[in-house]
Scaffold this motif. Structure first.
Motif: not given
Lengths: 91, 396
Positions: A9-14, B97-99, B160, B209, B215-216, B219-220, B223, B226-227
């Motif tokens: 998964w693309k995650l909101p981490l940086s 949204r932070a899974r 998740y 967050g 775009e990113d 994509d999140m 996801g 999809e989950a």
């Protein structure tokens, strides 16, 4: 950090990068000037600095990183001995 | 082996949480949820449950505390109702949204104004678009089972996502029924260790967050969609695994009653489904070929299950215990939109909104409404969808 992400998964981490917004010292209107004779190395300024721009060196005292210090003045406010004065950047 | 005890719906959820062995619980009291966290704090106080109970100043903070604990690697739980849920709504989105996998119980209560503590589904369905998996129980036993299953589903690497488990306040929350508690060690080992996509463990600086470009971010969110799809399979698997341990299977995302050869399907969610099933049993005895499709999972919406039972039906009657003002019942909206992707020849799908603000709907009421619907479709008087808000009134 530990990661278990088999679905990729693309995650909101940086990860923080130093000076990602440029050298923020340029934003400064007031500059903190430390009187090292008055500094008791109590670490208050280092703890309260929101920009991680002051380091207290055990031998010398509070050292400001002028490349990133934005001049907010919190260090000057919290200093218990009045060792940090805010001075206008340009007269 | 398991033991049978008498528990209220709230306490059944508290016991399920105890079995899941969370490390952190944070909550703020609100009627009718409060007995859940009261029971849990008793367990923490006595040492029966080795968890940290964080007392916070609001529901917004309760979920924020759980969020922080969850991304730091803790299994967490909170519970709330109505206004409290609305107040924490911002953080509801943050968590999904932070899974961050976690479980929250929603003990449904009508939304104010006016002040009203009786149950309908308005607070629960209001969270529809938040990216949480949303389950709703019919009875006290299922409240226990669903809460435990929720932890398993939430922490599945193909999912998740956080999970909400709903029950109606008072009619389930404060009503005592027999509950079979499975063997604690067996269930705990089935649940296993906490799993999550990432853990902030202090080994390196990390932001969760912070700003991401469109775009990113898209994509999140993709996801999460999809989950949700993956969750359908996981929910069915968890239901089957749980059945092996406890002997109880609910059929996955939906439960269907009298659905064999059913020409008419009544759809519902929550505790009042019990009354609807009663009425369907009576109608079956009288020769009406009616079945009941009970929504256990509202998100992901179980459209495949619905199509399986509805594809051969002549009429479908959807009962909603919530109203989208200016439109109609929320389950009706989803069902019609979903079914339209399967067929160009829709059965007659009507919607009855009832039981709003805690108005009692008995099995006699369901009997009358369902019978009336079938008769009208049979005579051809009703040959297309229809929405009706049925306000049931009795002499006090």
């Amino acid at each position: 950090m530990r990661v278990e992400n088999p679905m990729s998964w693309k995650l909101p981490l940086s990860r923080p990068a130093k000076g990602a917004a440029g050298k923020t010292g340029l934003w400064r209107a007031l500059k903190p000037v430390v009187d090292l004779n008055k500094c008791t190395k109590c670490y208050q300024c280092e703890i309260f600095c929101p920009a991680m721009s002051i380091v207290v060196e055990p031998e010398r005292g509070a050292i400001v990183d002028y490349e990133y210090c934005k001049g907010c003045g919190i260090c000057s406010d919290v200093c218990p001995t009045g060792a940090i004065q805010m001075v206008p950047e340009r007269e | 082996m398991g033991k049978k005890v008498a528990l209220t719906g709230n306490h059944a959820i508290a016991y399920a949480v105890k079995y899941a062995k969370p490390q952190v619980i944070a909550a703020y009291p609100i009627t009718p949820q409060t007995p859940i966290v009261e029971k849990l704090s008793e367990m923490v106080e006595s040492g029966e449950l080795k968890a940290t109970m964080i007392r916070v100043e609001s529901e917004h903070s309760a979920l924020a505390a759980c969020f922080g604990a969850a991304i730091a690697g803790a299994r967490t739980f909170t519970a709330t109702s109505s206004q409290g849920l609305l107040y924490m709504h911002e953080v509801v989105h943050w968590v999904s949204r932070a899974r961050a996998p976690m479980v929250m119980a929603i003990v449904s209560r009508t939304i104010n104004a006016p002040w009203n503590i009786w149950p309908d589904h308005s607070d629960f369905v209001d969270q529809r678009d938040a990216g949480w998996i949303m389950a709703y129980a019919m009875d006290t036993q299922e409240a226990f089972d669903l809460t435990l299953q929720a932890f398993k589903i939430s922490e599945d690497p193909a999912v998740y996502l956080p999970v909400m488990v709903g029950i109606e306040g008072f009619v389930l929350g404060h009503t005592t029924m027999p509950v079979e508690l499975p063997d604690e060690d067996l269930v705990s080992s089935w649940l296993g260790e906490r799993r999550q996509p990432y853990v902030i463990d202090g080994t390196e600086p990390l932001g969760v967050g912070s700003l991401a470009f469109p775009e990113d971010t898209e994509d999140m969110f993709y996801g999460i969609q999809e989950a949700m799809e993956n969750a359908k399979k996981v929910i069915r698997e968890v239901d089957a695994e749980y059945a092996k341990i406890t002997g109880r299977s609910y059929g996955g995302l939906t439960s269907c009653y009298f659905c064999d050869n059913a020409k008419y399907i009544a759809v519902s969610m929550g505790a009042w489904s019990g009354d609807l099933i009663e009425s369907a049993a009576k109608l079956r005895d009288e020769g009406y070929p009616v079945g009941v499709l009970r929504i256990r999972f509202y998100r992901p919406f179980p459209i495949e299950d619905a199509w399986k039972y509805v594809s051969t039906a002549k009429g479908v009657l959807v009962f909603d215990r919530a109203i989208s003002f200016g439109a109609w019942g929320p389950i009706y909206t989803d069902l019609v939109a979903g079914l339209s992707q399967y067929t160009t020849k829709m059965p007659v799908i009507a919607n009855v909104v009832a039981g709003i603000a805690g108005v009692d709907v008995t099995y006699e009421d369901f009997y009358v409404i369902v019978k009336e619907f079938i008769d009208k479709v049979e005579t051809g008087e009703l040959n297309r969808g229809r929405f009706e808000w049925r306000r049931i009134r009795r002499k006090r």
